[in-house]
Every structure is written in C-alpha cells, then in structure tokens.
Design a protein around this motif. Structure first.
Motif, PDB file in Angstrom:
ATOM      1  N   LEU A 125       0.832  -1.196   0.000  1.00  0.00           N
ATOM      2  CA  LEU A 125       0.000   0.000   0.000  1.00  0.00           C
ATOM      3  C   LEU A 125       0.869   1.250   0.000  1.00  0.00           C
ATOM      4  CD1 LEU A 125      -3.057  -0.685   2.319  1.00  0.00           C
ATOM      5  CD2 LEU A 125      -2.781  -1.102  -0.118  1.00  0.00           C
ATOM      6  N   ARG A 126       0.759   1.992  -1.083  1.00  0.00           N
ATOM      7  CA  ARG A 126       1.490   3.251  -1.240  1.00  0.00           C
ATOM      8  C   ARG A 126       2.960   3.102  -0.830  1.00  0.00           C
ATOM      9  NH1 ARG A 126      -1.969   7.805  -1.599  1.00  0.00           N
ATOM     10  NH2 ARG A 126      -3.791   7.157  -2.813  1.00  0.00           N
ATOM     11  N   ASN A 127       3.436   4.045   0.030  1.00  0.00           N
ATOM     12  CA  ASN A 127       4.858   4.008   0.413  1.00  0.00           C
ATOM     13  C   ASN A 127       5.085   3.323   1.760  1.00  0.00           C
ATOM     14  OD1 ASN A 127       3.863   5.946   2.218  1.00  0.00           O
ATOM     15  ND2 ASN A 127       5.813   7.068   2.227  1.00  0.00           N
ATOM     16  N   LEU A 128       4.064   2.668   2.311  1.00  0.00           N
ATOM     17  CA  LEU A 128       4.160   2.135   3.662  1.00  0.00           C
ATOM     18  C   LEU A 128       5.122   0.946   3.731  1.00  0.00           C
ATOM     19  CD1 LEU A 128       0.447   2.372   4.850  1.00  0.00           C
ATOM     20  CD2 LEU A 128       2.322   4.003   5.188  1.00  0.00           C
ATOM     21  N   VAL A 129       6.048   1.015   4.670  1.00  0.00           N
ATOM     22  CA  VAL A 129       7.029  -0.044   4.883  1.00  0.00           C
ATOM     23  C   VAL A 129       6.600  -0.932   6.046  1.00  0.00           C
ATOM     24  CG1 VAL A 129       9.430  -0.546   5.503  1.00  0.00           C
ATOM     25  CG2 VAL A 129       8.904   1.349   3.941  1.00  0.00           C
ATOM     26  N   THR A 130       6.188  -0.315   7.147  1.00  0.00           N
ATOM     27  CA  THR A 130       5.705  -1.068   8.303  1.00  0.00           C
ATOM     28  C   THR A 130       4.397  -1.746   7.931  1.00  0.00           C
ATOM     29  OG1 THR A 130       6.731   0.522   9.809  1.00  0.00           O
ATOM     30  CG2 THR A 130       5.055  -0.934  10.738  1.00  0.00           C
ATOM     31  N   GLU A 131       4.401  -3.069   7.936  1.00  0.00           N
ATOM     32  CA  GLU A 131       3.262  -3.816   7.411  1.00  0.00           C
ATOM     33  C   GLU A 131       2.243  -4.218   8.464  1.00  0.00           C
ATOM     34  OE1 GLU A 131       4.820  -7.083   5.211  1.00  0.00           O
ATOM     35  OE2 GLU A 131       5.674  -5.815   3.637  1.00  0.00           O
ATOM     36  N   ARG A 132       2.574  -4.083   9.756  1.00  0.00           N
ATOM     37  CA  ARG A 132       1.626  -4.447  10.801  1.00  0.00           C
ATOM     38  C   ARG A 132       1.649  -3.379  11.890  1.00  0.00           C
ATOM     39  NH1 ARG A 132       3.836 -10.110  11.563  1.00  0.00           N
ATOM     40  NH2 ARG A 132       4.033  -9.463  13.729  1.00  0.00           N
ATOM     41  N   ALA A 174      -9.809   8.348  -1.207  1.00  0.00           N
ATOM     42  CA  ALA A 174      -9.712   9.310  -2.310  1.00  0.00           C
ATOM     43  C   ALA A 174      -9.249   8.572  -3.563  1.00  0.00           C
ATOM     44  CB  ALA A 174      -8.726  10.429  -1.968  1.00  0.00           C
ATOM     45  N   GLY A 175      -9.900   8.846  -4.664  1.00  0.00           N
ATOM     46  CA  GLY A 175      -9.490   8.224  -5.907  1.00  0.00           C
ATOM     47  C   GLY A 175      -9.939   6.783  -6.026  1.00  0.00           C
ATOM     48  N   ARG A 176      -9.418   6.119  -7.036  1.00  0.00           N
ATOM     49  CA  ARG A 176      -9.775   4.728  -7.272  1.00  0.00           C
ATOM     50  C   ARG A 176      -9.021   3.814  -6.325  1.00  0.00           C
ATOM     51  NH1 ARG A 176      -8.560   3.736 -13.386  1.00  0.00           N
ATOM     52  NH2 ARG A 176      -6.570   4.607 -12.675  1.00  0.00           N
ATOM     53  N   VAL A 177      -9.594   2.635  -6.071  1.00  0.00           N
ATOM     54  CA  VAL A 177      -8.970   1.685  -5.162  1.00  0.00           C
ATOM     55  C   VAL A 177      -7.591   1.285  -5.659  1.00  0.00           C
ATOM     56  CG1 VAL A 177      -9.132  -0.682  -4.279  1.00  0.00           C
ATOM     57  CG2 VAL A 177     -11.126   0.805  -4.214  1.00  0.00           C
ATOM     58  N   THR A 178      -7.442   1.131  -6.973  1.00  0.00           N
ATOM     59  CA  THR A 178      -6.145   0.711  -7.517  1.00  0.00           C
ATOM     60  C   THR A 178      -5.050   1.734  -7.230  1.00  0.00           C
ATOM     61  OG1 THR A 178      -6.811   1.674  -9.653  1.00  0.00           O
ATOM     62  CG2 THR A 178      -7.116  -0.694  -9.362  1.00  0.00           C
ATOM     63  N   GLU A 179      -5.418   2.975  -7.008  1.00  0.00           N
ATOM     64  CA  GLU A 179      -4.435   3.996  -6.687  1.00  0.00           C
ATOM     65  C   GLU A 179      -3.935   3.879  -5.251  1.00  0.00           C
ATOM     66  OE1 GLU A 179      -6.387   7.619  -7.666  1.00  0.00           O
ATOM     67  OE2 GLU A 179      -6.255   7.305  -9.820  1.00  0.00           O
ATOM     68  N   SER A 180      -4.528   2.963  -4.479  1.00  0.00           N
ATOM     69  CA  SER A 180      -4.044   2.716  -3.127  1.00  0.00           C
ATOM     70  C   SER A 180      -2.769   1.879  -3.128  1.00  0.00           C
ATOM     71  CB  SER A 180      -5.123   1.981  -2.309  1.00  0.00           C
ATOM     72  OG  SER A 180      -6.300   2.743  -2.221  1.00  0.00           O
ATOM     73  N   ARG A 182       1.095   0.582  -4.220  1.00  0.00           N
ATOM     74  CA  ARG A 182       2.411   1.166  -4.485  1.00  0.00           C
ATOM     75  C   ARG A 182       2.636   1.266  -5.986  1.00  0.00           C
ATOM     76  NH1 ARG A 182       6.245  -2.104  -1.180  1.00  0.00           N
ATOM     77  NH2 ARG A 182       5.061  -1.002   0.439  1.00  0.00           N
ATOM     78  N   PHE A 183       3.316   2.292  -6.397  1.00  0.00           N
ATOM     79  CA  PHE A 183       3.586   2.499  -7.821  1.00  0.00           C
ATOM     80  C   PHE A 183       4.370   1.316  -8.381  1.00  0.00           C
ATOM     81  CE2 PHE A 183       6.245   4.122 -11.311  1.00  0.00           C
ATOM     82  CZ  PHE A 183       5.243   4.597 -12.143  1.00  0.00           C
ATOM     83  N   GLY A 184       3.901   0.806  -9.508  1.00  0.00           N
ATOM     84  CA  GLY A 184       4.573  -0.319 -10.140  1.00  0.00           C
ATOM     85  C   GLY A 184       4.122  -1.676  -9.658  1.00  0.00           C
ATOM     86  N   VAL A 185       3.204  -1.709  -8.665  1.00  0.00           N
ATOM     87  CA  VAL A 185       2.683  -2.964  -8.117  1.00  0.00           C
ATOM     88  C   VAL A 185       1.202  -3.053  -8.443  1.00  0.00           C
ATOM     89  CG1 VAL A 185       2.236  -4.276  -6.012  1.00  0.00           C
ATOM     90  CG2 VAL A 185       4.383  -3.023  -6.267  1.00  0.00           C
ATOM     91  N   ASP A 186       0.730  -4.223  -8.857  1.00  0.00           N
ATOM     92  CA  ASP A 186      -0.680  -4.338  -9.226  1.00  0.00           C
ATOM     93  C   ASP A 186      -1.475  -5.270  -8.323  1.00  0.00           C
ATOM     94  OD1 ASP A 186       0.252  -6.786 -10.013  1.00  0.00           O
ATOM     95  OD2 ASP A 186      -0.103  -6.502 -12.155  1.00  0.00           O
TER      96      ASP A 186
END
Length: 360
Positions: free
Chosen positions: A11-18, A53-59, A61-65
């Motif tokens: 999700l976006r730029n988040l590194v901490t996953e939990r 905000a925006g479409r769900v797919t925009e949630s 990270r860039f380059g990840v689908d």
C-alpha cells in the motif's frame, strides 16, 4: 468501532506492514510525504472496502498491481476481521472469511475521516456534495445504498436509450422503474438532510462560539413527488440532449451561512468550518445509528486550521473512544505518539510499532 490491528501489503509508500492500535488518541507525526495519510487511507480501505480518495487501484504502491489490507475490529456486535484483496480490475472483500460487498461493511459502525480535502465538498461542484450526501445516507441505511445503486443502473440504461434511436415504447418499463426508485431515493434523502442540517448547525456554532445561521438543505431541480409528470414535461429536451434532466441525480446540497451560499460568498475559513461541521454531523448520525461512536481519523490537523478549529478537533478526538490523528507535531491530547518517515512507523523511543497477532 475500534480498530485493533492493521496489516497490509504494497500500500502506497508504507514499509511497516503491521500496526497495533489502542483506545484513546494515537498521534502519527512526521513530515510531509512521510506516509501519514497513507496509514489512514489503509484503515479506511480496510473498514469500508472503499478508497478514501481516488480509485482503489491507486491505493497500491507504484509499479505494483496486487496487494491487500486486513483489519481486526471491535464493534458493538463483537469482533470481526475484514480483508480486502486488490488485483488488476478486481477487488475482493471478506468479512470474517465470507465474501461481501462494500456496502455490507456499513453495518459494522463505520469510520469518519476528517481531511483537508473535505473543503472540496463545500467549494467543489454539485456532484461532490451529492457524493458526500449519498456516502452518509448509504452508511445509515443499507436500503438506501441498494436503492441508489439500482437507481443509477436504471438511469444509465435510460440515458443510453435517449442517446440512441430507441422507439418511445421502449421507455415505458424504464420510466416506471426510474420514477419509483427516484421518488423513494428523494424521500430518504430529505429525511437524512433534515437530521444532518440540525447536527451540522450545532457543530458550526460550537466551532464559531456563537450562533451563525448555518444551514444545509436539499435543492431539488424537479418535483420528486410527481417524477412521472416531470419526465413527461422534459421529454423533448431529453431527446435533444441525450440525458435524463430530472430526478435525484440532479439535486444539489445547498449549504448556507445567514442565507448566503458558502460556496459563493463564504471565506476560506468559513468553508473549512462548514466542511468540519458536516463531518461532525456525520459522526453524530453514525453514533446514533449504531449505538457506538465510529472510529475518528483526523488527517493533517494543522492544515489551514486556525487555533479555534484545531482546539475543537482535539476536543472531539479526546472525547472519542478511539481516534488517530496525523500532523507535523503531536497534539496535547495524544495518549501515545508514533513517528513516521519514509513509510516506516516507530514509537517516540525509536522502537518499531507492530501488531501482536501471531503473524497471521
């Protein structure tokens, strides 16, 4: 609603996953672009199945689908787990392991996000205010959410007929369904706006410190109590423009201060106060509907807010069973302070913040 833990992937730029959350006010502090808003958006996605905000797919990270978000919740009805899986052109929502729709999550009690972008509800186009109204009413009434979705489907079909060379006889069934749904949608909206206006006016006066004549009203372009007659009267114009010209999809939410449109005559500060008042009203209505206060999220508490509005928001957060507040510095009401930089969340002492869920 209380959120107990958040897990996510890509999700976006988040590194901490939990992340693990407690009651009271949690402050998430960091510079701009650190990922503060992304944490709140992940919570919104996990609790509502929709993007803030925006479409769900925009949630993602860039380059990840592909990615997911998982939240553990405590509600008035018990404990629940919501999982939202994201993939190209696909979103799968599971509540306690069962596939559900986003609108089904509204029964959990909900979350209210207060963000700088809320001012667009006031200053933006009519569609933005209608979207806000439908968002609120749909969370208060599953019947409304389902009815509105069907109304929009019928509207799209009817518009397609208008754009084509369809025989007039083909409109009969669609007109009948459009009228029935439109009149019911309009009636539910009117009742909701009446309650919304009352609570929003009280919130606006509380921020301002004195009565200000704030009002919210539904400004309909046609008489929805006789939508069939309105359709008949606009038939020729509809054919010419290829669109349905009457109905709830054309309504406007009229927001005024002392009888004047805030959008046109209000200052930037008045517009922000109006937007805040609407969010407070949303929170009040959700609490009344579910018997428990919704989770309160406040994004960028220092953005374009004067001291009075910041103090009001912090008082609101302090009274909430659970609130998560982001900003460039910690508010005095915070029970705990986390720091975030480049998507990595740590405690004030530099320790990582993780959810103790056994790695599930």
């Amino acid at each position: 609603m209380h959120v107990r833990s958040l897990r996510h992937l890509h999700l976006r730029n988040l590194v901490t996953e939990r992340l693990a959350f407690e009651d009271g006010v949690t402050a998430l502090v960091g510079p701009n672009a650190a990922g503060k808003s992304n944490v709140l958006e992940a919570i919104v996605l996990g609790t509502t199945g929709t993007a803030a905000a925006g479409r769900v797919t925009e949630s993602l990270r860039f380059g990840v689908d592909q990615g997911f978000v998982r939240v553990e919740l405590e509600t008035a009805g018990g404990e629940h787990v919501v999982e939202v899986g994201l993939a190209p052109g696909r979103k799968v929502i599971r509540l306690d392991g069962q596939v559900v729709r986003a609108i089904d999550l509204a029964t959990l009690g909900g979350v209210v996000l207060v963000a700088p972008e809320d001012v667009d509800v006031i200053l933006g186009p009519p569609a933005r205010r209608r979207a806000f109204l439908d968002h609120v009413v749909g969370r208060l009434s599953l019947r409304y959410a389902l009815m509105l979705r069907e109304y929009q489907r019928v509207l799209e079909q009817r518009n397609a007929l208008l754009r084509g060379a369809a025989d007039s006889a083909l409109f009969g069934p669609w007109d009948e369904r459009f009228v029935a749904l439109g009149e019911d949608v309009a009636a539910l909206r009117r009742r909701a706006v009446s309650s919304l206006a009352q609570h929003a006016a009280a919130a606006y006066d509380a921020v301002a410190g004195e009565p200000q004549g704030f009002d919210v009203a539904l400004d309909a372009v046609s008489d929805h109590s006789d939508l069939a007659a309105a359709l008949a009267a606009t038939r020729s114009a509809e054919r010419a423009r290829g669109a349905t010209l009457v109905g709830p999809h054309r309504d406007e939410l009229r927001i005024t201060l002392d009888g004047r449109l805030v959008q046109t005559f209000g200052s930037r500060g008045e517009a922000r106060t109006a937007a805040l008042a609407l969010r407070v009203a949303e929170r009040t209505l959700l609490e009344a509907r579910h018997g428990r206060a919704p989770l309160l999220l406040i994004d960028d508490v220092h953005a374009e807010l004067d001291e009075r509005r910041r103090a009001f928001l912090m008082d609101l957060a302090a009274l909430a069973p659970q609130a998560i507040v982001t900003g460039t510095e910690a508010p005095p009401a915070a029970a705990r302070v986390w720091h975030i930089a480049d998507g990595r969340v740590e405690t004030a002492h530099g320790a990582p913040v993780v959810a103790h869920d056994g790695g599930r």
